[in-house]
Write an enzyme that holds these catalytic residues in place. Structure first.
Site, PDB file in Angstrom:
ATOM      1  N   GLY A  44       0.966  -1.193  -0.100  1.00 29.73           N
ATOM      2  CA  GLY A  44       0.010   0.049  -0.079  1.00 29.73           C
ATOM      3  C   GLY A  44       1.012   1.219  -0.188  1.00 29.73           C
ATOM      4  N   GLN A  49       3.180   9.823   1.089  1.00 30.73           N
ATOM      5  CA  GLN A  49       4.513   9.252   1.077  1.00 30.73           C
ATOM      6  C   GLN A  49       5.239   9.584  -0.126  1.00 30.73           C
ATOM      7  OE1 GLN A  49       2.320   5.250   2.065  1.00 30.73           O
ATOM      8  NE2 GLN A  49       4.371   5.193   3.371  1.00 30.73           N
ATOM      9  N   CYS A  91       5.754   0.082   7.237  1.00 35.94           N
ATOM     10  CA  CYS A  91       5.205   1.201   6.402  1.00 35.94           C
ATOM     11  C   CYS A  91       6.476   1.549   5.752  1.00 35.94           C
ATOM     12  CB  CYS A  91       4.877   2.345   7.466  1.00 35.94           C
ATOM     13  SG  CYS A  91       4.187   3.865   6.458  1.00 35.94           S
ATOM     14  N   LEU A  92       6.328   1.890   4.403  1.00 32.82           N
ATOM     15  CA  LEU A  92       7.463   2.307   3.687  1.00 32.82           C
ATOM     16  C   LEU A  92       8.062   3.433   4.004  1.00 32.82           C
ATOM     17  CD1 LEU A  92       6.080   1.324   0.056  1.00 32.82           C
ATOM     18  CD2 LEU A  92       7.728  -0.019   1.261  1.00 32.82           C
ATOM     19  N   HIS A 133      -4.720   1.721   7.523  1.00 28.89           N
ATOM     20  CA  HIS A 133      -3.455   2.223   7.601  1.00 28.89           C
ATOM     21  C   HIS A 133      -3.168   3.177   6.584  1.00 28.89           C
ATOM     22  CE1 HIS A 133       1.295   1.453   7.914  1.00 28.89           C
ATOM     23  NE2 HIS A 133       1.016   2.210   6.757  1.00 28.89           N
ATOM     24  N   GLU A 134      -3.966   2.873   5.266  1.00 29.93           N
ATOM     25  CA  GLU A 134      -3.610   3.920   4.179  1.00 29.93           C
ATOM     26  C   GLU A 134      -4.493   5.112   4.416  1.00 29.93           C
ATOM     27  OE1 GLU A 134      -1.104   3.638   2.405  1.00 29.93           O
ATOM     28  OE2 GLU A 134      -0.741   1.706   2.709  1.00 29.93           O
ATOM     29  N   HIS A 137      -2.889   7.619   6.742  1.00 29.90           N
ATOM     30  CA  HIS A 137      -1.772   8.443   5.874  1.00 29.90           C
ATOM     31  C   HIS A 137      -2.371   9.620   5.571  1.00 29.90           C
ATOM     32  CE1 HIS A 137       1.939   6.294   6.093  1.00 29.90           C
ATOM     33  NE2 HIS A 137       1.475   5.224   5.545  1.00 29.90           N
TER      34      HIS A 137
HETATM   35 NI    NI Z   1       2.438   3.171   5.553  1.00 31.62          NI
END
Ligand code: NI
Length: 171
Positions: A44, A49, A91-92, A133-134, A137
């Site tokens: 995701g 991000q 998380c990236l 989670h997304e 963000h």
């Molecule tokens: Ni994330």
């Protein structure tokens, strides 16, 4: 596109709702989001991000290792179960950092697709956690914000330390 790492300001900033005037920009952005996510690799990625403050996120859980891309514009949790589920999240924007996060086990998410059509997805399991989670963000919330300040600071310090070590390593 380079992925923005914590603790960057844009990751703590609420994304702007996508309007009709953003349609062309979003259509151009989405392939870059997917390319960045698959390259990472991740399941995701939200527009903030990659430094874009718009309410757009892409998800692909790759069920059976086959692509199943999902684009969500202006996504919102419209219903959530009282039953909770705990799973390990990463998380990236916090590479190499993981923690057990508890969230509603089932959610219904309303969103618009790339054509601007109103859609809904009902999810449980990994997809339910990933959607939440997304969406977090897009509200300027990271998974570590669900932890105690103590645990959050341990992760942020570890991330900063690992980044410093990486930067001082000879190429
Ligand atoms: Ni994330």
């Amino acid at each position: 596109m380079p992925i923005v790492l914590a603790p960057a300001r844009i990751l703590k900033t609420k994304a702007r709702r996508v309007g009709a005037e953003d349609r062309a920009k979003v259509a151009a952005l989405v392939p870059h989001l997917f390319a960045t996510m698959y390259h990472a690799p991740g399941i995701g990625l939200a527009a903030p991000q990659v430094g874009v403050g718009l309410a757009v996120t892409v998800i692909d859980l790759m069920p059976n290792e086959k692509p199943a891309p999902l684009v969500l514009i202006n996504p919102k949790v419209v219903a959530a179960s009282s039953e909770l589920a705990t799973r390990e999240e990463g998380c990236l924007s916090l590479p190499g950092q993981y923690a057990e996060i508890t969230r509603p086990a089932q959610v219904t998410v309303g969103y618009q697709d790339l054509e601007g059509e109103e859609r809904r997805v009902e999810a449980d399991g990994l997809l339910a956690a990933c959607l939440q989670h997304e969406i977090d963000h897009l509200n300027g919330v990271l998974f570590i914000d669900h932890l105690s300040a103590l645990k959050r600071n341990i992760i942020l310090r570890r991330l900063a330390k690992e980044r410093r070590q990486k930067e001082t390593q000879p190429a």
